[in-house]
Design a protein around this motif. Structure first.
Motif, PDB file in Angstrom:
ATOM      1  N   UNK A   4       0.867  -1.176   0.000  1.00 51.06           N
ATOM      2  CA  UNK A   4       0.000   0.000   0.000  1.00 51.06           C
ATOM      3  C   UNK A   4       0.906   1.229   0.000  1.00 51.06           C
ATOM      4  N   UNK A   5       0.614   2.238  -0.843  1.00 54.89           N
ATOM      5  CA  UNK A   5       1.490   3.419  -0.906  1.00 54.89           C
ATOM      6  C   UNK A   5       1.455   4.237   0.387  1.00 54.89           C
ATOM      7  N   UNK A   6       2.502   5.040   0.567  1.00 56.38           N
ATOM      8  CA  UNK A   6       2.603   5.908   1.740  1.00 56.38           C
ATOM      9  C   UNK A   6       1.554   7.013   1.671  1.00 56.38           C
ATOM     10  N   UNK A   7       1.171   7.582   2.830  1.00 51.48           N
ATOM     11  CA  UNK A   7       0.200   8.671   2.842  1.00 51.48           C
ATOM     12  C   UNK A   7       0.663   9.899   2.051  1.00 51.48           C
ATOM     13  N   UNK A  11      -0.887   9.976  -5.532  1.00 50.65           N
ATOM     14  CA  UNK A  11      -2.215   9.377  -5.754  1.00 50.65           C
ATOM     15  C   UNK A  11      -3.016   9.365  -4.464  1.00 50.65           C
ATOM     16  N   UNK A  12      -2.347   9.066  -3.368  1.00 52.68           N
ATOM     17  CA  UNK A  12      -3.025   9.025  -2.067  1.00 52.68           C
ATOM     18  C   UNK A  12      -3.522  10.419  -1.699  1.00 52.68           C
ATOM     19  N   UNK A  13      -2.699  11.447  -1.945  1.00 59.00           N
ATOM     20  CA  UNK A  13      -3.115  12.822  -1.646  1.00 59.00           C
ATOM     21  C   UNK A  13      -4.375  13.184  -2.430  1.00 59.00           C
ATOM     22  N   UNK A  16      -7.295  11.427  -0.886  1.00 60.64           N
ATOM     23  CA  UNK A  16      -7.645  11.902   0.458  1.00 60.64           C
ATOM     24  C   UNK A  16      -8.743  12.962   0.376  1.00 60.64           C
ATOM     25  N   UNK A  17      -8.683  13.818  -0.626  1.00 62.67           N
ATOM     26  CA  UNK A  17      -9.718  14.837  -0.797  1.00 62.67           C
ATOM     27  C   UNK A  17     -11.058  14.155  -1.069  1.00 62.67           C
ATOM     28  N   UNK A  18     -11.056  13.145  -1.949  1.00 66.71           N
ATOM     29  CA  UNK A  18     -12.290  12.408  -2.224  1.00 66.71           C
ATOM     30  C   UNK A  18     -12.795  11.688  -0.982  1.00 66.71           C
ATOM     31  N   UNK A  19     -11.869  11.201  -0.166  1.00 66.79           N
ATOM     32  CA  UNK A  19     -12.258  10.512   1.068  1.00 66.79           C
ATOM     33  C   UNK A  19     -12.971  11.483   2.010  1.00 66.79           C
ATOM     34  N   UNK A  20     -12.436  12.687   2.141  1.00 71.30           N
ATOM     35  CA  UNK A  20     -13.073  13.691   3.011  1.00 71.30           C
ATOM     36  C   UNK A  20     -14.454  14.065   2.494  1.00 71.30           C
ATOM     37  N   UNK A  21     -14.627  14.047   1.176  1.00 73.19           N
ATOM     38  CA  UNK A  21     -15.912  14.396   0.567  1.00 73.19           C
ATOM     39  C   UNK A  21     -16.875  13.205   0.527  1.00 73.19           C
ATOM     40  N   UNK A  22     -16.400  12.035   0.928  1.00 72.10           N
ATOM     41  CA  UNK A  22     -17.237  10.833   0.896  1.00 72.10           C
ATOM     42  C   UNK A  22     -17.477  10.311  -0.506  1.00 72.10           C
ATOM     43  N   UNK A  23     -16.537  10.553  -1.414  1.00 70.63           N
ATOM     44  CA  UNK A  23     -16.722  10.191  -2.820  1.00 70.63           C
ATOM     45  C   UNK A  23     -15.669   9.202  -3.326  1.00 70.63           C
ATOM     46  N   UNK A  24     -15.101   8.409  -2.444  1.00 72.51           N
ATOM     47  CA  UNK A  24     -14.093   7.431  -2.877  1.00 72.51           C
ATOM     48  C   UNK A  24     -14.743   6.284  -3.656  1.00 72.51           C
ATOM     49  N   UNK A  25     -14.183   5.934  -4.806  1.00 70.90           N
ATOM     50  CA  UNK A  25     -14.656   4.721  -5.494  1.00 70.90           C
ATOM     51  C   UNK A  25     -14.285   3.492  -4.653  1.00 70.90           C
ATOM     52  N   UNK A  38      -8.575 -11.775   2.070  1.00 67.45           N
ATOM     53  CA  UNK A  38      -8.854 -11.000   0.865  1.00 67.45           C
ATOM     54  C   UNK A  38      -7.547 -10.475   0.284  1.00 67.45           C
ATOM     55  N   UNK A  39      -7.533 -10.316  -1.025  1.00 64.82           N
ATOM     56  CA  UNK A  39      -6.412  -9.722  -1.736  1.00 64.82           C
ATOM     57  C   UNK A  39      -6.967  -8.493  -2.458  1.00 64.82           C
ATOM     58  N   UNK A  40      -6.241  -7.379  -2.383  1.00 62.54           N
ATOM     59  CA  UNK A  40      -6.678  -6.166  -3.060  1.00 62.54           C
ATOM     60  C   UNK A  40      -6.284  -6.275  -4.523  1.00 62.54           C
ATOM     61  N   UNK A  41      -7.281  -6.258  -5.399  1.00 66.52           N
ATOM     62  CA  UNK A  41      -7.008  -6.285  -6.830  1.00 66.52           C
ATOM     63  C   UNK A  41      -6.834  -4.875  -7.373  1.00 66.52           C
ATOM     64  N   UNK A  42      -7.616  -3.940  -6.862  1.00 68.55           N
ATOM     65  CA  UNK A  42      -7.547  -2.563  -7.324  1.00 68.55           C
ATOM     66  C   UNK A  42      -7.942  -1.640  -6.183  1.00 68.55           C
ATOM     67  N   UNK A  43      -7.144  -0.604  -5.955  1.00 70.31           N
ATOM     68  CA  UNK A  43      -7.511   0.384  -4.949  1.00 70.31           C
ATOM     69  C   UNK A  43      -6.518   0.556  -3.818  1.00 70.31           C
ATOM     70  N   UNK A  44      -5.275   0.197  -4.043  1.00 68.04           N
ATOM     71  CA  UNK A  44      -4.270   0.337  -2.987  1.00 68.04           C
ATOM     72  C   UNK A  44      -4.168   1.783  -2.499  1.00 68.04           C
ATOM     73  N   UNK A  45      -4.147   2.733  -3.419  1.00 64.68           N
ATOM     74  CA  UNK A  45      -4.027   4.149  -3.026  1.00 64.68           C
ATOM     75  C   UNK A  45      -5.303   4.626  -2.346  1.00 64.68           C
ATOM     76  N   UNK A  46      -6.459   4.143  -2.786  1.00 67.16           N
ATOM     77  CA  UNK A  46      -7.713   4.527  -2.130  1.00 67.16           C
ATOM     78  C   UNK A  46      -7.760   3.991  -0.710  1.00 67.16           C
ATOM     79  N   UNK A  47      -7.249   2.781  -0.506  1.00 69.86           N
ATOM     80  CA  UNK A  47      -7.179   2.218   0.839  1.00 69.86           C
ATOM     81  C   UNK A  47      -6.295   3.083   1.731  1.00 69.86           C
ATOM     82  N   UNK A  48      -5.128   3.469   1.232  1.00 67.14           N
ATOM     83  CA  UNK A  48      -4.214   4.304   2.014  1.00 67.14           C
ATOM     84  C   UNK A  48      -4.862   5.647   2.345  1.00 67.14           C
ATOM     85  N   UNK A  49      -5.606   6.213   1.390  1.00 70.66           N
ATOM     86  CA  UNK A  49      -6.282   7.495   1.619  1.00 70.66           C
ATOM     87  C   UNK A  49      -7.354   7.360   2.685  1.00 70.66           C
TER      88      UNK A  49
END
Length: 153
Positions: A4-7, A11-13, A16-25, A38-49
């Protein structure tokens, strides 16, 4: 599987804005029975955010289901088991009288659980060995890792 990428990752930055807005895919997860996780197939940066912002993350969960060809057979098996149990209770009731329940209160919930499990239970995932054995696995892993710009620890 990648880290998972660093904060501080760009991409995580952005996420993070989408996370605060409640709009993360959603993050796409796949259940792997051999790993029992579970294995993450897509969304490593979204998870970190989501972790960095302490927000609940939407998830899309994939798993194998019962093949349609097998489903009819399994339903027939569950219903047959239910009918046999009702017949067993009817025979006991004939011998011992009305003090013996008709069996529906016991067999009914069991049937419901089995049918629900056919519709929702995760099936085992499959894996096949890579031709060439362990040496081939190491070669592929080394090539895949070298081609990525993943942070090394």
């Amino acid at each position: 599987m990648r880290p998972v990428p660093d904060p501080g990752d760009s991409r995580v930055k952005a996420y993070r804005k989408q996370a605060r807005e409640g709009a993360l895919p959603p993050v796409l997860l796949w259940w792997v029975s051999g790993l029992d996780c579970h294995v993450i197939l897509d969304g490593h940066a979204r998870l970190a955010a989501a972790i960095a912002e302490s927000v609940e993350l939407p998830l899309l969960h994939l798993n194998r289901s019962v093949p349609r060809d097998d489903l009819d057979v399994r339903i027939d098996d569950a219903v047959g088991s239910y009918e046999r149990e009702l017949a067993r209770f009817a025979a006991l009731r004939a011998v011992h009288g009305p003090a013996v329940p008709d069996g529906a209160t016991i067999a009914g919930p069991q049937l419901a659980r089995r049918l629900h499990g056919l519709d929702t239970a995760a099936q085992l995932t499959w894996a096949w060995p890579l031709p060439g054995g362990q040496a081939q696995w190491r070669r592929v892993a080394r090539e895949v890792t070298l081609r990525q710009d993943w942070p090394r620890s």
